[in-house]
Design a protein around this motif. Sequence first.
Motif, PDB file in Angstrom:
ATOM      1  N   GLY B  43      50.269   9.482  12.447  1.00  0.00           N
ATOM      2  CA  GLY B  43      49.394   9.150  13.569  1.00  0.00           C
ATOM      3  C   GLY B  43      50.148   8.728  14.817  1.00  0.00           C
ATOM      4  N   GLU B  44      49.336   8.532  15.875  1.00  0.00           N
ATOM      5  CA  GLU B  44      49.855   8.134  17.169  1.00  0.00           C
ATOM      6  C   GLU B  44      49.659   6.625  17.299  1.00  0.00           C
ATOM      7  N   ARG B  45      50.442   5.986  18.158  1.00  0.00           N
ATOM      8  CA  ARG B  45      50.227   4.552  18.416  1.00  0.00           C
ATOM      9  C   ARG B  45      49.509   4.455  19.748  1.00  0.00           C
ATOM     10  N   PRO B  47      47.409   2.153  22.694  1.00  0.00           N
ATOM     11  CA  PRO B  47      47.093   0.809  23.170  1.00  0.00           C
ATOM     12  C   PRO B  47      45.607   0.661  23.491  1.00  0.00           C
ATOM     13  N   LEU B  48      45.002  -0.443  23.081  1.00  0.00           N
ATOM     14  CA  LEU B  48      43.608  -0.752  23.423  1.00  0.00           C
ATOM     15  C   LEU B  48      43.523  -2.244  23.748  1.00  0.00           C
ATOM     16  N   THR B  49      42.753  -2.568  24.774  1.00  0.00           N
ATOM     17  CA  THR B  49      42.595  -3.962  25.169  1.00  0.00           C
ATOM     18  C   THR B  49      41.749  -4.714  24.147  1.00  0.00           C
ATOM     19  N   ILE B  50      42.057  -5.983  23.958  1.00  0.00           N
ATOM     20  CA  ILE B  50      41.224  -6.829  23.101  1.00  0.00           C
ATOM     21  C   ILE B  50      40.038  -7.272  23.967  1.00  0.00           C
ATOM     22  N   LEU B  62      37.199  -4.166  19.836  1.00  0.00           N
ATOM     23  CA  LEU B  62      37.828  -3.127  20.648  1.00  0.00           C
ATOM     24  C   LEU B  62      36.719  -2.244  21.205  1.00  0.00           C
ATOM     25  N   ILE B  63      36.855  -1.870  22.460  1.00  0.00           N
ATOM     26  CA  ILE B  63      35.884  -0.941  23.039  1.00  0.00           C
ATOM     27  C   ILE B  63      36.679   0.245  23.548  1.00  0.00           C
ATOM     28  N   PHE B  64      36.341   1.417  23.061  1.00  0.00           N
ATOM     29  CA  PHE B  64      37.167   2.561  23.442  1.00  0.00           C
ATOM     30  C   PHE B  64      36.329   3.787  23.752  1.00  0.00           C
ATOM     31  N   GLN B  65      36.949   4.616  24.564  1.00  0.00           N
ATOM     32  CA  GLN B  65      36.323   5.857  24.988  1.00  0.00           C
ATOM     33  C   GLN B  65      37.036   6.998  24.271  1.00  0.00           C
ATOM     34  N   THR B  66      36.282   7.963  23.799  1.00  0.00           N
ATOM     35  CA  THR B  66      36.932   9.095  23.120  1.00  0.00           C
ATOM     36  C   THR B  66      37.429  10.071  24.173  1.00  0.00           C
ATOM     37  N   SER B  70      43.250  10.897  19.024  1.00  0.00           N
ATOM     38  CA  SER B  70      43.282   9.635  18.272  1.00  0.00           C
ATOM     39  C   SER B  70      42.001   8.831  18.446  1.00  0.00           C
ATOM     40  N   THR B  71      41.504   8.750  19.689  1.00  0.00           N
ATOM     41  CA  THR B  71      40.271   7.993  19.899  1.00  0.00           C
ATOM     42  C   THR B  71      39.089   8.714  19.245  1.00  0.00           C
ATOM     43  N   LEU B  72      39.144  10.039  19.202  1.00  0.00           N
ATOM     44  CA  LEU B  72      38.078  10.799  18.537  1.00  0.00           C
ATOM     45  C   LEU B  72      38.072  10.482  17.039  1.00  0.00           C
ATOM     46  N   ALA B 117      35.051  -3.011  29.929  1.00  0.00           N
ATOM     47  CA  ALA B 117      35.290  -3.688  28.647  1.00  0.00           C
ATOM     48  C   ALA B 117      36.458  -4.665  28.723  1.00  0.00           C
ATOM     49  N   PRO B 118      37.640  -4.220  29.148  1.00  0.00           N
ATOM     50  CA  PRO B 118      38.733  -5.197  29.274  1.00  0.00           C
ATOM     51  C   PRO B 118      38.465  -6.244  30.347  1.00  0.00           C
ATOM     52  N   MET B 119      37.574  -5.937  31.303  1.00  0.00           N
ATOM     53  CA  MET B 119      37.258  -6.907  32.352  1.00  0.00           C
ATOM     54  C   MET B 119      36.441  -8.074  31.793  1.00  0.00           C
ATOM     55  N   SER B 216      45.238  -3.602  36.169  1.00  0.00           N
ATOM     56  CA  SER B 216      45.724  -3.551  34.792  1.00  0.00           C
ATOM     57  C   SER B 216      46.084  -2.111  34.476  1.00  0.00           C
ATOM     58  N   LEU B 217      47.363  -1.855  34.305  1.00  0.00           N
ATOM     59  CA  LEU B 217      47.813  -0.466  34.175  1.00  0.00           C
ATOM     60  C   LEU B 217      47.699   0.033  32.739  1.00  0.00           C
ATOM     61  N   ASN B 218      47.236   1.269  32.593  1.00  0.00           N
ATOM     62  CA  ASN B 218      47.065   1.847  31.262  1.00  0.00           C
ATOM     63  C   ASN B 218      48.008   3.027  31.065  1.00  0.00           C
ATOM     64  N   THR B 219      49.280   2.759  31.177  1.00  0.00           N
ATOM     65  CA  THR B 219      50.278   3.820  31.003  1.00  0.00           C
ATOM     66  C   THR B 219      50.331   4.281  29.543  1.00  0.00           C
ATOM     67  N   GLN B 269      49.796  19.131  25.577  1.00  0.00           N
ATOM     68  CA  GLN B 269      49.832  18.879  24.134  1.00  0.00           C
ATOM     69  C   GLN B 269      48.599  18.102  23.691  1.00  0.00           C
ATOM     70  N   GLU B 270      48.170  17.131  24.530  1.00  0.00           N
ATOM     71  CA  GLU B 270      47.022  16.320  24.156  1.00  0.00           C
ATOM     72  C   GLU B 270      45.746  17.142  24.125  1.00  0.00           C
ATOM     73  N   ALA B 271      45.632  18.073  25.064  1.00  0.00           N
ATOM     74  CA  ALA B 271      44.443  18.925  25.096  1.00  0.00           C
ATOM     75  C   ALA B 271      44.365  19.743  23.812  1.00  0.00           C
TER      76      ALA B 271
HETATM   77  C1  LIG Z   1      47.372  -1.744  28.049  1.00  0.00           C
HETATM   78  C2  LIG Z   1      46.353  -0.659  27.799  1.00  0.00           C
HETATM   79  C3  LIG Z   1      45.060  -1.001  27.456  1.00  0.00           C
HETATM   80  C4  LIG Z   1      44.105  -0.024  27.201  1.00  0.00           C
HETATM   81  N1  LIG Z   1      42.862  -0.416  26.851  1.00  0.00           N
HETATM   82  C5  LIG Z   1      41.911   0.519  26.567  1.00  0.00           C
HETATM   83  C6  LIG Z   1      40.615   0.143  26.139  1.00  0.00           C
HETATM   84  O1  LIG Z   1      40.308  -1.035  25.981  1.00  0.00           O
HETATM   85  N2  LIG Z   1      39.711   1.112  25.869  1.00  0.00           N
HETATM   86  C7  LIG Z   1      40.033   2.441  26.011  1.00  0.00           C
HETATM   87  O2  LIG Z   1      39.168   3.294  25.764  1.00  0.00           O
HETATM   88  N3  LIG Z   1      41.251   2.830  26.421  1.00  0.00           N
HETATM   89  C8  LIG Z   1      42.203   1.904  26.687  1.00  0.00           C
HETATM   90  N4  LIG Z   1      43.456   2.305  27.077  1.00  0.00           N
HETATM   91  C9  LIG Z   1      43.732   3.738  27.139  1.00  0.00           C
HETATM   92  C10 LIG Z   1      43.963   4.301  25.744  1.00  0.00           C
HETATM   93  O3  LIG Z   1      45.191   3.823  25.249  1.00  0.00           O
HETATM   94  C11 LIG Z   1      43.998   5.837  25.758  1.00  0.00           C
HETATM   95  O4  LIG Z   1      42.744   6.297  26.082  1.00  0.00           O
HETATM   96  C12 LIG Z   1      44.404   6.410  24.411  1.00  0.00           C
HETATM   97  O5  LIG Z   1      45.764   6.188  24.172  1.00  0.00           O
HETATM   98  C13 LIG Z   1      44.158   7.883  24.379  1.00  0.00           C
HETATM   99  O6  LIG Z   1      44.518   8.387  23.073  1.00  0.00           O
HETATM  100  P1  LIG Z   1      43.946   9.753  22.529  1.00  0.00           P
HETATM  101  O7  LIG Z   1      44.854  10.268  21.466  1.00  0.00           O
HETATM  102  O8  LIG Z   1      42.529   9.633  22.152  1.00  0.00           O
HETATM  103  O9  LIG Z   1      44.003  10.697  23.746  1.00  0.00           O
HETATM  104  P2  LIG Z   1      45.226  11.578  24.222  1.00  0.00           P
HETATM  105  O10 LIG Z   1      45.047  12.902  23.612  1.00  0.00           O
HETATM  106  O11 LIG Z   1      46.493  10.868  23.976  1.00  0.00           O
HETATM  107  O12 LIG Z   1      44.942  11.625  25.754  1.00  0.00           O
HETATM  108  C14 LIG Z   1      43.768  12.167  26.327  1.00  0.00           C
HETATM  109  C15 LIG Z   1      43.766  11.933  27.805  1.00  0.00           C
HETATM  110  O13 LIG Z   1      43.995  10.553  28.071  1.00  0.00           O
HETATM  111  C16 LIG Z   1      45.155  10.374  28.857  1.00  0.00           C
HETATM  112  N5  LIG Z   1      45.943   9.315  28.229  1.00  0.00           N
HETATM  113  C17 LIG Z   1      46.871   9.408  27.245  1.00  0.00           C
HETATM  114  N6  LIG Z   1      47.383   8.241  26.926  1.00  0.00           N
HETATM  115  C18 LIG Z   1      46.771   7.369  27.719  1.00  0.00           C
HETATM  116  C19 LIG Z   1      46.873   5.989  27.876  1.00  0.00           C
HETATM  117  N7  LIG Z   1      47.715   5.227  27.173  1.00  0.00           N
HETATM  118  N8  LIG Z   1      46.056   5.421  28.777  1.00  0.00           N
HETATM  119  C20 LIG Z   1      45.178   6.151  29.502  1.00  0.00           C
HETATM  120  N9  LIG Z   1      45.048   7.448  29.391  1.00  0.00           N
HETATM  121  C21 LIG Z   1      45.836   8.049  28.540  1.00  0.00           C
HETATM  122  C22 LIG Z   1      45.913  11.645  28.791  1.00  0.00           C
HETATM  123  O14 LIG Z   1      46.578  11.889  29.979  1.00  0.00           O
HETATM  124  C23 LIG Z   1      44.856  12.658  28.505  1.00  0.00           C
HETATM  125  O15 LIG Z   1      44.309  13.136  29.695  1.00  0.00           O
HETATM  126  C24 LIG Z   1      44.432   1.353  27.328  1.00  0.00           C
HETATM  127  C25 LIG Z   1      45.744   1.692  27.677  1.00  0.00           C
HETATM  128  C26 LIG Z   1      46.692   0.710  27.915  1.00  0.00           C
HETATM  129  C27 LIG Z   1      48.095   1.076  28.252  1.00  0.00           C
END
Ligand SMILES: Cc1cc2nc3c(=O)[nH]c(=O)nc-3n(C[C@H](O)[C@H](O)[C@H](O)COP(=O)(O)OP(=O)(O)OC[C@H]3O[C@@H](n4cnc5c(N)ncnc54)[C@H](O)[C@@H]3O)c2cc1C
Lengths: 467, 282
Positions: B43-45, B47-50, B62-66, B70-72, B117-119, B216-219, B269-271
């Motif tokens: 799997g992938e690692r 990040p998601l905000t608490i 945790l609140i996340f968007q697909t 990985s989120t799916l 959600a993180p707000m 809050s940066l989501n790199t 690759q992610e697509a």
């Molecule tokens: C500190 C931090 C906190 C976060 N908190 C939340 C949260 O609370 N809820 C939430 O839904 N998401 C959050 N994110 C974003 C979340 O990490 C990404 O949406 C997730 O990694 C995407 O994984 P994936 O495999 O589903 O999608 P991928 O297939 O990896 O990516 C799908 C799309 O998302 C973009 N993407 C990839 N990685 C990230 C990333 N790390 N951040 C943003 N976009 C990305 C890609 O460019 C691509 O367009 C946070 C990111 C960071 C760095």
Amino acid sequence: MTPKERMAIPCQEMPEQDAVVRARNMKEVALGFTAEQAKIEASRCMQCPTKPCMTGCPVAINIPGFLAKAAEGDFDGALKIIKETSLLPAVCGRVCPQEKQCQKFCTMGKLMKNVDKAVAIGRVERYCADHGDAGEVVCAPKTGKRVAIVGSGPAGITCAADCAKAGHDVTLFEAFHKAGGVLVYGIPEFRLPKSIVQKEIDGLKKLGVKVETNYCVGRTRKVSDFLEKDGFDAVFVGTGAGLPKFMGLPGENLVGVFSANEYLTRANLMKAYLEGEAETPFWHGKKVAVLGGGNVAMDASRMALRLGAEKVYLIYRRSLEEMPARKEEVHHAKAEGVEFLMLQNAKEIHGDESGKVCGMTCLKYELGEPDASGRRSPVAIPGSEFELDVDTVVVAVGNASNPLIPATTEGLEVNKRGNIVVDEHNMTSIPGVFAGGDIVLGAATVILAMGEGRRAAAGITEYLKTK
Amino acid sequence: MNKIVAKEQLSENVFRMEVEAPLIAAERKAGQFVIVMIDEDKGERIPLTIADASKERGTITLIFQTVGASTLKMSHLEVGDSIAAILGPLGQPTHIMGRDGGKPGKVVCVGGGIGVAPMHPIAQALKAAGNDVTIIMGARNKGLFVMEKEMREIAGDKLILITDDGSSGRKGLVTEPLKELCEAGAVDEVIAIGPPIMMKFCALTTKPYGVKTTVSLNTIMIDGTGMCGGCRITVGDETKFVCVDGPEFDGHKVDWDQMLKRMAIFKPQEAAAKEHACNLYK
Ligand SMILES: Cc1cc2nc3c(=O)[nH]c(=O)nc-3n(C[C@H](O)[C@H](O)[C@H](O)COP(=O)(O)OP(=O)(O)OC[C@H]3O[C@@H](n4cnc5c(N)ncnc54)[C@H](O)[C@@H]3O)c2cc1C
Ligand SMILES: Cc1cc2nc3c(=O)[nH]c(=O)nc-3n(C[C@H](O)[C@H](O)[C@H](O)COP(=O)(O)OP(=O)(O)OC[C@H]3O[C@@H](n4cnc5c(N)ncnc54)[C@H](O)[C@@H]3O)c2cc1C
Ligand code: SF4
Ligand code: SF4
Ligand code: FES
């Protein structure tokens, strides 16, 4: 046998995968001696009474002792001797820079006037570790004391094993999802199969060590919590030198520039090489430049080849002689097709409109006066700029110590470089808190980290007697 | 292994999950995040905000968007299933005006899409510290709003809703009410969390007024502990690692163009991975 007769015994060549084939697969490159070869190679040892080789081994393995057993074909006996001082011979036999350590001092090499003709101590050690059986380990009676080990690299593994053997109740904490430290995230499969590291971790579990992964000490819990709230009597910090250094070059944050840590972690730990199976994506560069000259740079450049790069340049600002990497890896990298650009260095990385790497300006260097490290320091030649066509740059110029534990542990003394300061028993400025490995030494070697883990374990056992 | 004790779908592609993680629940502070793995082997690692935590129950929310593979996959886990690995709490907690130094004042929180959600825990803490909190919530359309009720509990009539298409609240972009508030004066701090492009324009909006703006940066991340540098970004003249130096930074100093480009590193690759994962669930 007279020394002359021994000198006549041929040096054994270790079988390896063909260079063209292996450059595109992840399987181990060096295949290891056969039993016969291990015996012959071991029989080259002259059993020097002064044992100069032992002074070159950081943990002073009884080298003539184990070689004598191996020469008789008693690999179990040989392994028992090795294990008296070294816990990880299967690893060290593969990754020690032997030509700078044990083999450097070997009389056979001196007689043959070539360090490469020294007794291949590391290779025989590897054979014994892979095929010998040192028997069951017996642990001392339970002491009722609890020890927390932070970090599961060679320092942590060793300290955990020795503490368990001394009868303490040991828990090992690791931030990553897999234990092993650099041995699993950094050093690639083709040089150190992960099954070997796993065997060591399984061995720890057999000794009763509890392994807690996904646990970031300093964040999930602090070192002080372990001692004050969680009932641990001592803590060992072996968190390594995990902080990647960058060079501060213009363009270093472009898309396609990676630290070697990121590049290798994606490939090794996250298994990005299993395309279609692993979920962590990998950047498939076609023309890759790796900056640096150590083991890390060798691993990154050879990994790039295996992941499909057409051209891989290894760029180092000194000459081949000064290169800190293991000699064997330099040979392997060259044979596999990595192009060595010596006495050159990157000056600026260029990006296209989407922010991706599209080239690099380099400078040529010459060697000047020796610097503080005793190596001749490289001096840039003004006006020697040239362009290199690359789409990926991997920065492998070293790692600094990870600041997380010092930053979250009040009263923990560190030096100017951020390394934890310890006494001769590896105890830090906080009573009951010990440290060792790269976090103390700065980026060093597996065997040194292992030695530190051992010394700390002895220190912990002494300390716990007084408590 | 972290057991899922509650799951709720908040909108078409946003989910809330409460999972067991007692140590993290005890330590976490507003603004911190975790790294989650759905599968520990390949799997992938991510990040998601608490978003919330309960020390009593030993759980975090945790609140996340697909958005990708990985989120799916995570969205297909149900109550009683387990998440393979959760590491945290990571990153620096939010500096809460009035609690961590300084006097309470007037704070505007801007949450875009899932950024609400993180707000939430931050707005909660700001309110508790005695600040006058205004919340701007923006989304493309009405169906994409999450946690409206929770945010209203904090901000009362100082909650401003705004949608791209006007299907709820005002029609427009979050930067419009933000500009009006700055114009009216007396804004001491703005905290903006949402898509990078939204944060960029929030920072540009507040800059002329000299209002401190935290984003809050989501790199993209791997380890989340400072060992890879994959999350690095230029802030001012310095390279910062978002996972240990952040995730919050001065929005006026962030190199947004670089941030946006680095976020897109693995897009192709992610697509492909997402398509593969989607097919698995068909
Ligand atoms: C500190 C931090 C906190 C976060 N908190 C939340 C949260 O609370 N809820 C939430 O839904 N998401 C959050 N994110 C974003 C979340 O990490 C990404 O949406 C997730 O990694 C995407 O994984 P994936 O495999 O589903 O999608 P991928 O297939 O990896 O990516 C799908 C799309 O998302 C973009 N993407 C990839 N990685 C990230 C990333 N790390 N951040 C943003 N976009 C990305 C890609 O460019 C691509 O367009 C946070 C990111 C960071 C760095
Ligand atoms: C690519 C590469 C190739 C190398 N090749 C060689 C070689 O050929 N020969 C050789 O002798 N040496 C080599 N080295 C160096 C050698 O690997 C290191 O010197 C050795 O691993 C140091 O061991 P350690 O136990 O101190 O730390 P590490 O192996 O770095 O392990 C530290 C562990 O602690 C964990 N950790 C860190 N912080 C925390 C925290 N806060 N909480 C919990 N866990 C934490 C880390 O995740 C990591 O797993 C190489 C290094 C690299 C990177
Ligand atoms: S541990 Fe390393 S230095 Fe010591 S004998 Fe073995 S290979 Fe040589
Ligand atoms: S120095 Fe070489 S020959 Fe002498 S004992 Fe050591 S390994 Fe044997
Ligand atoms: S995620 Fe690796 S350093 Fe931040």
